[in-house]
Scaffold this motif. Structure first.
Motif, PDB file in Angstrom:
ATOM      1  N   ILE B 337       0.820  -1.207   0.000  1.00 29.92           N
ATOM      2  CA  ILE B 337       0.000   0.000   0.000  1.00 29.92           C
ATOM      3  C   ILE B 337       0.860   1.265   0.000  1.00 29.92           C
ATOM      4  CG2 ILE B 337      -0.258   0.043   2.532  1.00 29.92           C
ATOM      5  CD1 ILE B 337      -2.831   1.136  -0.142  1.00 29.92           C
ATOM      6  N   PRO B 355      -3.425   5.350   3.440  1.00 29.75           N
ATOM      7  CA  PRO B 355      -3.756   6.425   2.513  1.00 29.75           C
ATOM      8  C   PRO B 355      -4.546   7.536   3.195  1.00 29.75           C
ATOM      9  CG  PRO B 355      -4.147   4.326   1.483  1.00 29.75           C
ATOM     10  CD  PRO B 355      -3.855   4.038   2.934  1.00 29.75           C
ATOM     11  N   SER B 498      -4.085  -5.095   2.470  1.00 30.14           N
ATOM     12  CA  SER B 498      -4.995  -4.010   2.857  1.00 30.14           C
ATOM     13  C   SER B 498      -4.468  -3.326   4.124  1.00 30.14           C
ATOM     14  CB  SER B 498      -6.383  -4.595   3.148  1.00 30.14           C
ATOM     15  OG  SER B 498      -7.144  -3.676   3.912  1.00 30.14           O
ATOM     16  N   CYS B 499      -4.593  -2.010   4.176  1.00 36.46           N
ATOM     17  CA  CYS B 499      -4.106  -1.334   5.386  1.00 36.46           C
ATOM     18  C   CYS B 499      -5.091  -1.520   6.533  1.00 36.46           C
ATOM     19  CB  CYS B 499      -3.838   0.142   5.121  1.00 36.46           C
ATOM     20  SG  CYS B 499      -5.281   1.218   5.222  1.00 36.46           S
ATOM     21  N   GLY B 500      -6.336  -1.839   6.220  1.00 35.31           N
ATOM     22  CA  GLY B 500      -7.303  -2.135   7.277  1.00 35.31           C
ATOM     23  C   GLY B 500      -8.117  -0.952   7.733  1.00 35.31           C
ATOM     24  N   SER B 501      -7.991   0.155   7.047  1.00 35.84           N
ATOM     25  CA  SER B 501      -8.684   1.348   7.498  1.00 35.84           C
ATOM     26  C   SER B 501     -10.170   1.339   7.126  1.00 35.84           C
ATOM     27  CB  SER B 501      -7.984   2.568   6.907  1.00 35.84           C
ATOM     28  OG  SER B 501      -8.457   3.742   7.480  1.00 35.84           O
ATOM     29  N   CYS B 502     -10.480   0.975   5.885  1.00 38.00           N
ATOM     30  CA  CYS B 502     -11.880   1.017   5.437  1.00 38.00           C
ATOM     31  C   CYS B 502     -12.629  -0.257   5.813  1.00 38.00           C
ATOM     32  CB  CYS B 502     -11.950   1.146   3.915  1.00 38.00           C
ATOM     33  SG  CYS B 502     -11.024   2.523   3.269  1.00 38.00           S
ATOM     34  N   CYS B 505     -12.700  -2.619   2.468  1.00 41.45           N
ATOM     35  CA  CYS B 505     -11.480  -3.288   2.021  1.00 41.45           C
ATOM     36  C   CYS B 505     -10.892  -4.181   3.103  1.00 41.45           C
ATOM     37  CB  CYS B 505     -10.492  -2.228   1.560  1.00 41.45           C
ATOM     38  SG  CYS B 505      -8.823  -2.759   1.257  1.00 41.45           S
ATOM     39  N   SER B 542     -14.389   2.186  -1.180  1.00 38.62           N
ATOM     40  CA  SER B 542     -13.200   2.286  -0.329  1.00 38.62           C
ATOM     41  C   SER B 542     -12.448   3.582  -0.585  1.00 38.62           C
ATOM     42  CB  SER B 542     -12.267   1.105  -0.601  1.00 38.62           C
ATOM     43  OG  SER B 542     -12.973  -0.105  -0.485  1.00 38.62           O
ATOM     44  N   ARG B 543     -11.464   3.840   0.266  1.00 39.30           N
ATOM     45  CA  ARG B 543     -10.761   5.112   0.166  1.00 39.30           C
ATOM     46  C   ARG B 543      -9.768   5.162  -0.996  1.00 39.30           C
ATOM     47  NH1 ARG B 543      -7.629   5.724   5.023  1.00 39.30           N
ATOM     48  NH2 ARG B 543      -9.547   6.285   6.095  1.00 39.30           N
ATOM     49  N   CYS B 544      -9.105   4.060  -1.264  1.00 30.65           N
ATOM     50  CA  CYS B 544      -8.013   4.164  -2.240  1.00 30.65           C
ATOM     51  C   CYS B 544      -8.069   3.062  -3.284  1.00 30.65           C
ATOM     52  CB  CYS B 544      -6.665   4.168  -1.536  1.00 30.65           C
ATOM     53  SG  CYS B 544      -6.045   2.524  -1.174  1.00 30.65           S
ATOM     54  N   LEU B 546      -6.334   0.500  -3.789  1.00 30.71           N
ATOM     55  CA  LEU B 546      -6.214  -0.904  -3.403  1.00 30.71           C
ATOM     56  C   LEU B 546      -7.599  -1.502  -3.196  1.00 30.71           C
ATOM     57  CD1 LEU B 546      -3.641  -2.542  -1.034  1.00 30.71           C
ATOM     58  CD2 LEU B 546      -6.007  -3.277  -1.048  1.00 30.71           C
ATOM     59  N   GLY B 547      -8.399  -0.813  -2.417  1.00 25.51           N
ATOM     60  CA  GLY B 547      -9.755  -1.292  -2.196  1.00 25.51           C
ATOM     61  C   GLY B 547     -10.569  -1.329  -3.483  1.00 25.51           C
TER      62      GLY B 547
END
Ligand SMILES: Cc1cc2nc3c(=O)[nH]c(=O)nc-3n(C[C@H](O)[C@H](O)[C@H](O)COP(=O)(O)O)c2cc1C
Ligand code: SF4
Ligand code: SF4
Ligand code: SF4
Ligand code: FES
Lengths: 232, 598
Positions: B337, B355, B498-502, B505, B542-544, B546-547
């Motif tokens: 990411i 992100p 995945s960064c796990g924020s959303c 995602c 999702s935010r970015c 990747l999602g």
């Protein structure tokens, strides 16, 4: 100081201050956009994604998007509402939520959204993750089964030097929100109460406290979440 | 230990923004970051301990416990799997007596999986104590483990020749091969360091931006944003402190072209950064480079020193009074990411690579809140040639909407995997002929976040008109099991990264994977195929990027290979829970020595 701008939400003419976040600007005009990770007064961090709207045809989170003159916003559409419902379901199945036994029931934003979006049985399989209740702090209990990783506590609960009591750990589906042992050991009762209140669900609980209000009289017991904005 | 750590923190002046460097240095010195020092490190940086843990636990290569005197990170990308990774993995386990994910009881060898390490044209590959090992076979693994047991330093384990080109130079000494199959007219146009920069300073900064705009150069990192326009946006900011970032994170599985550019023509990339610096008045540049390419570090640092000596970096450069520009190298620590531009900035500021919400964009508020240009390695290299030879020369190459050339990373089932610089506009069919691929079942264009195309789509052309791509093509022969080997691997990649924020995602790809498993296990019904498509849709919220693309392996394979899914699902029933009672109680049956009656 700020300029007034005009914009349209689902055909309704609205007016607000230039650059105000759309969630708040909509609220000024009696339009409810559902939120979960947003908290008035805190810097937004679009992590729950439930406030997603279409701005001039493009998906964007209303809590992080400033309004500008002439924006055309879609909010209450079948497509958006369906995905919002999916997001609520995702949050339910990815944790362990047993509402009848939960201290937050009736005051819980996730639960209230579940009702508002008429969630019956989630379409997704339950993950039933194994999570520990972290009861090792003097003032609060961190109920990991119910945390929806909205980051409100991380953004809102800080000490005088700006250090965060709460933070993320790991990444992706293994992410957790954990508390700082050193800061926690000196947490004041007021701070603990603030933390519990900032949490939209029942994941931060003040120790040795059940509830103040009986079931039936709590925040969302009698009117759906959002109606306070729509009926203003 | 404490004093070592203290010294490192002092070296970075207790600057919280340099946390990545601090952690990487500690790990380099001690082999790991001792957990009992976390509180001390946090206190020194005036952050809470959980804020420190939050960063450490984000990065794949940062560890809080020793992971063996020899730590093996074996790549698990799809091409590794195609080149018999399983055998290599098994041999590692047998020879070292430890399973993947663990360290041997004597603390000698640790075995771990890792996402694509940028060696798809020479798989299976592994990183052992920061040294690259490519083209691994069971035979080779036996030698390596034997060497480990003798305590040989990894640098001395090489039995292959070095990889050729600069890979064989004193400062790199790696077995990595460039596999340059085709030298194109832009990157391989004859080059003298400094010629682009010297020409640019004869122009007004605004004219440099104009020239790049006229060249129609678009970002080569994948998204294809017009480079000149990005520079112009940055230039419009009221803030005068500005930054130039080179994105050398190259994490998209199947992509390795930036590695070749950084190995063979790093000066061109750095010069491109200086030109960008001149154009927008930035004084510092940062190369954010993935941890996997640590083996290039000495060489890249040395290249920067050479440029400083040649007065092409530093103060008053290229003889222009008042034109100061310098570059530093920032290593990442293992997170795909962090190639996403705003996550990259967060990471470069010593935080988790999550992100940011946009707006604001990095050109408005980037590194430390200042306007920042982020460009891909290849984009920046091309800038130099455009300034030198002019925008018309560039637009004469390629197609109407896609000017110039693209450096492709080609891997998978073909005779000549490697990098190829070609003009935009070739069909996938041309490419397959070029690389010697036959009986092709499918081609993954643009890595897991791209699309999986079928043989009917081979006439499709590379270019922003149709298939705009970061340049990775992975070829799959008829004999491959697309869903099991490819789609599953890619989906697992997104879950891992995945960064796990959303909410979307973080959760949806895992749910999709379970569904895919159900289908592969023979429990699927037609409804499950439709669910996969429907349930992927929330990822667009999702935010970015990747999602947004995490569902692509599944969605595009269903679009283009639906028959493969239909073959797997049960035709005679429309409902199946996927629950297998016999399987679920197998373990307890075995433990109690009973058999099931159902
Ligand atoms: C998940 C994700 C990973 C990315 N990884 C990279 C990368 O490794 N290298 C890169 O140049 N761009 C990558 N990008 C694109 C960058 O965000 C950005 O668009 C690019 O660096 C801009 O440079 P360019 O315009 O020169 O291509 C990635 C984007 C996403 C969403
Ligand atoms: S946190 Fe909310 S949704 Fe979860 S169990 Fe409690 S009341 Fe129910
Ligand atoms: S504890 Fe509560 S406020 Fe904090 S992230 Fe979890 S759900 Fe949000
Ligand atoms: S889409 Fe995924 S990777 Fe991107 S910010 Fe959201 S959770 Fe992180
Ligand atoms: S309220 Fe906007 S993303 Fe959560």
């Amino acid at each position: 100081m700020s300029n007034k701008v005009k914009f349209v939400i689902d055909g309704k003419e609205c007016q607000s201050d230039e650059g105000k976040y759309l969630v708040e600007a909509a609220k000024d005009n009696g339009v409810y956009i559902p939120t979960l990770c947003n908290y008035e007064g805190l810097k937004p961090k679009g992590s729950c994604r439930i406030c997603t709207v279409k701005i001039n045809g493009r998906l964007a989170t209303a809590c992080t998007s400033p309004v500008h003159e002439g924006m055309k916003i879609e909010n209450y559409t079948a497509e958006l509402n369906e995905v919002r419902k999916e997001i609520i379901e995702l949050l339910f199945v990815s944790g362990n939520h047993f509402c009848p036994a939960c201290e937050k029931s009736g005051n819980c934003e996730l639960q209230a959204l579940g009702y508002r979006y008429e969630m019956m049985a989630p379409r997704f399989p339950f993950a039933f993750p194994i999570r520990e209740v972290d009861a090792s702090y003097p003032r609060i209990i961190k109920e990991q089964n119910r945390c929806i990783l909205c980051k409100r506590c991380m953004r809102g609960i800080k000490d005088e030097d700006g250090k965060s009591y709460f933070a993320y750990k790991n990444r992706g589906k293994d992410s957790l929100v954990v508390a700082d042992r050193k800061l926690m050991s000196a947490m004041s009762p007021d701070k603990a109460k603030e933390a519990m209140e900032i949490c939209p669900v029942g994941s931060i609980l003040v120790r040795e406290k059940g509830w103040d209000e009986p079931i039936g009289t709590r925040k969302y017991d009698n009117a759906p979440i959002g109606s306070e904005i729509e009926n203003k | 230990m404490k004093t070592t750590v203290n010294k490192i923190i002092k070296k970075y002046k207790n600057d919280r923004y340099r946390l990545m460097d601090i952690l990487l240095d500690i790990q380099e010195e001690l082999g790991y970051i001792p957990e009992d020092l976390n509180q001390m490190i946090a206190d020194e940086l005036s952050i809470s301990k959980v804020e420190l843990d939050e960063t450490i636990s984000f990065y794949h290569f940062l560890t809080q416990k020793p992971l063996g005197e020899y730590t093996v990170y074996l790549n698990n990308s799809v091409t590794a799997g195609m080149m018999f990774r399983e055998d290599v993995k098994k041999t590692f386990e047998e020879q070292s007596g430890v399973l993947f994910g663990n360290v041997s009881s004597d603390g000698l060898i640790g075995l771990f999986d890792t996402s694509c390490i940028g060696m798809s044209d020479q798989e299976p590959a592994a990183i052992i104590n920061n040294v690259m090992f490519t083209n691994l076979t069971p035979f080779r693994v036996k030698e390596i483990v034997a060497d480990m047991k003798e305590g040989k330093p990894v640098e001395e384990m090489h039995k292959q020749n070095f990889g050729g080109g600069k890979n064989s130079s004193d400062l790199i000494q790696a077995v990595v091969k460039n596999n340059i199959r085709r030298k194109g007219p832009v990157l391989w146009d004859p080059y003298e360091p400094g010629e682009g920069l010297r020409k640019s300073i004869t122009m007004e900064p605004g004219d440099v931006i104009e020239e790049i705009k006229n060249s129609h150069l678009r970002g080569r990192g994948g998204a294809g944003f017009p480079t000149g326009l990005k520079w112009e946006f940055c230039n419009k900011s009221r803030e005068k402190e500005r930054y130039i970032f080179c994105n050398a994170d190259e994490g998209e599985p199947g992509t390795f072209k930036d590695r070749v550019i950084l190995t063979e023509m790093p000066k061109m990339v750095f010069e491109g950064m200086a030109i960008a610096g001149y154009a927008v008045g930035a004084k510092s540049g940062v190369v954010y480079i993935r941890y996997e390419y640590l083996y290039l570090r000495k060489y890249l640092e040395n290249t920067l020193s050479e440029l400083r000596k040649a007065k092409l970096l530093g103060r008053n450069i290229a003889g222009k009074n008042g034109f100061d520009f310098d570059i530093r190298i920032q290593y990442g620590a293992g997170a795909y990411i962090c190639g996403e531009e705003s996550a990259l900035l967060e990471s470069a500021e010593g935080k988790r690579g999550e992100p940011r919400d946009r707006p604001p964009f990095p050109v408005e508020k980037g590194f430390k809140g200042k306007p920042t240009i982020i460009n891909n390695v290849e984009t920046l290299a091309k800038v130099v040639k455009i300034i030198k030879k002019g925008s018309t020369w560039f637009t004469n190459l390629g197609t109407q909407e896609s000017a110039g050339t693209k450096l492709l990373s080609i891997s998978g089932d073909c005779r000549f995997p490697g990098v190829y610089e070609i003009e935009w506009g070739h069909s996938i069919y041309d490419i397959l002929e070029m690389v010697g691929a036959t009986d092709v079942q499918a081609v993954q264009v643009g890595g897991p976040s791209g699309i999986l195309i079928n043989p009917n789509q081979l006439p499709r052309k590379l270019g922003y008109e149709d298939l705009g791509t970061g340049g990775s093509l992975i070829i799959f022969h008829e004999s491959r099991n697309l869903i099991r080997e490819v789609v599953m691997n890619f989906t697992e990649f997104f879950i891992e990264e995945s960064c796990g924020s959303c909410s979307t995602c973080r959760n949806t790809p895992f749910i999709l994977k379970q569904k895919l498993e159900k289908i592969l296990d023979g429990h699927g019904v037609v409804q499950d195929i439709d669910d996969l498509v429907e349930w992927s849709k929330n990822l667009k919220f999702s935010r970015c990027g990747l999602g947004h693309t995490a569902g692509n392996p599944i969605i595009t394979s269903i679009q283009n290979f639906r028959h493969l899914y239909e073959k797997l699902v049960q035709r005679d029933r429309d409902y199946d829970t996927g629950f297998n009672l016999a399987e679920s109680v197998k373990e307890s049956c075995e433990a109690s020595n009973r058999s099931t009656v159902v």
